[in-house]
Design an enzyme around this catalytic site. Sequence first.
Site, PDB file in Angstrom:
ATOM      1  N   LYS A 164       6.805  47.359 -21.303  1.00  0.00           N
ATOM      2  CA  LYS A 164       6.299  48.746 -21.279  1.00  0.00           C
ATOM      3  C   LYS A 164       7.085  49.621 -22.240  1.00  0.00           C
ATOM      4  O   LYS A 164       6.939  50.837 -22.234  1.00  0.00           O
ATOM      5  CB  LYS A 164       6.443  49.328 -19.870  1.00  0.00           C
ATOM      6  N   HIS A 198      28.423  30.708 -27.351  1.00  0.00           N
ATOM      7  CA  HIS A 198      27.996  30.197 -26.047  1.00  0.00           C
ATOM      8  C   HIS A 198      29.294  29.870 -25.288  1.00  0.00           C
ATOM      9  O   HIS A 198      29.651  28.712 -25.099  1.00  0.00           O
ATOM     10  CB  HIS A 198      27.133  28.948 -26.267  1.00  0.00           C
ATOM     11  N   THR A 217      21.824  25.682 -18.482  1.00  0.00           N
ATOM     12  CA  THR A 217      22.685  26.868 -18.377  1.00  0.00           C
ATOM     13  C   THR A 217      22.195  27.756 -17.242  1.00  0.00           C
ATOM     14  O   THR A 217      22.987  28.318 -16.485  1.00  0.00           O
ATOM     15  CB  THR A 217      22.704  27.622 -19.725  1.00  0.00           C
TER      16      THR A 217
HETATM   17  C1  NCD Z   1      22.534  24.619 -26.051  1.00  0.00           C
HETATM   18  C2  NCD Z   1      22.150  26.035 -26.395  1.00  0.00           C
HETATM   19  O1  NCD Z   1      21.293  26.637 -25.746  1.00  0.00           O
HETATM   20  O2  NCD Z   1      22.746  26.538 -27.331  1.00  0.00           O
HETATM   21  N1  NCD Z   1      22.004  24.203 -24.828  1.00  0.00           N
HETATM   22  C3  NCD Z   1      22.735  24.446 -23.687  1.00  0.00           C
HETATM   23  O3  NCD Z   1      23.008  25.576 -23.344  1.00  0.00           O
HETATM   24  N2  NCD Z   1      23.174  23.380 -23.014  1.00  0.00           N
HETATM   25  C4  NCD Z   1      22.300  23.642 -27.127  1.00  0.00           C
HETATM   26  C5  NCD Z   1      20.917  23.462 -27.659  1.00  0.00           C
HETATM   27  O4  NCD Z   1      19.971  24.130 -27.259  1.00  0.00           O
HETATM   28  O5  NCD Z   1      20.780  22.589 -28.511  1.00  0.00           O
END
Ligand code: NCD
Length: 372
Positions: free
Chosen positions: A127, A181, A99
């Site tokens: 801080k 997400h 990401t």
């Molecule tokens: C995911 C997350 O961070 O939620 N990863 C990602 O962004 N590709 C999935 C995960 O961590 O399993």
Amino acid sequence: MDASNRKGAAMQKDITAVSFEDFIAMEPLQKAPYLMQSDGMPFNTLFAQQFERPLLERLCGLATAIRRISKTREGALFLASLLAHKRAMLYFSQPSSRTFLSHLSACEILGMRTGSVRDAATSSELKGESKEDSVRTFSSYFDLIIMRSPSKGLAERMAWVLGNSERPVPIINAGSGKDQHPTQALLDIYTLHRSFETQGGIDGKTVVFVGDLLRGRTVRSLSWLLTRFTDVRQVFVAPDELQIGGDILDLLRERGVTFEVSSDLRRWLPEADAIYMTRIQDEWDRAAGESARIDTSHFKLGDREAAVMKPTAAILHPLPRRDEIATSLDNDPRAKYWRQMRNGMWIRAALIAATFGCAEAIDRYYAANVRR
Ligand code: NCD
């Protein structure tokens, strides 16, 4: 209804007209107009509920245009001229590879310069600075903030704070706790869109989610986006302890979506048009070893499982993977998880371009130089 946020974008609804308490108390669908620009493009990208189908299709088209334009040096230079006057801040206080790097690459494709904080321990938060003050500080130097945080709702809080500040710069939520997400869901949709291009698109397909559906935020966001398509059946396959939250199921019921909740992967494999594997999210365990005590052995994809899947099925995974998908499947034509990562870069570039009003310039360049 047009409301300007004073420093630029005209918004569908003015966030300065609503108190912090009232804003936070709203349902995501109610919040959406405060996050969207009057041209229908997002200003802040905080959750999946902001994206209606025409916008999803627009972003997929834009991602494909960017992908194809970038194949030539001239095209890449054109794209890199679009936001050469803007800077982006990547504020990641949770681990990330894909990401982070795909947002970084998306910014670079559009010519943006970037800065980053990847560990709150290296910022003035140590801080005692509040998150509000930290984000306001970032907004002094940058024109976009891309943030990942372990706390649900932080990106929304910051969107209200910045929206009410003298520099209301957009925020992209790159993962908020166990909750949402949205940009992952966009890239998942783009991957499904590409996978089913010659099979009539996403409508009418069966999508099977497997693994830790309770704590996986990607599943929650994608499940929502899939409700924007017609007759998509959603199947949630997990051990009982890790099954999808009741809030998502209520929402699917409300929207009249057909769904199944199951712990029998073998039962659903032959029917899956897409299978969305996830890892066990044991970083959220409330007691040491909590996840390790759950039998997850039946929620994995290997050669035996793949053998009963449709030849046209698409296998997705947000990654990182542990052992949910056998490496022997990596070169199976149905394995889309490598392409899925790269799709993330294109759709994030599309989202950022759209946020800054560059969509039409990309359309024009594409029509004149690439599409025939
Ligand atoms: C995911 C997350 O961070 O939620 N990863 C990602 O962004 N590709 C999935 C995960 O961590 O399993």
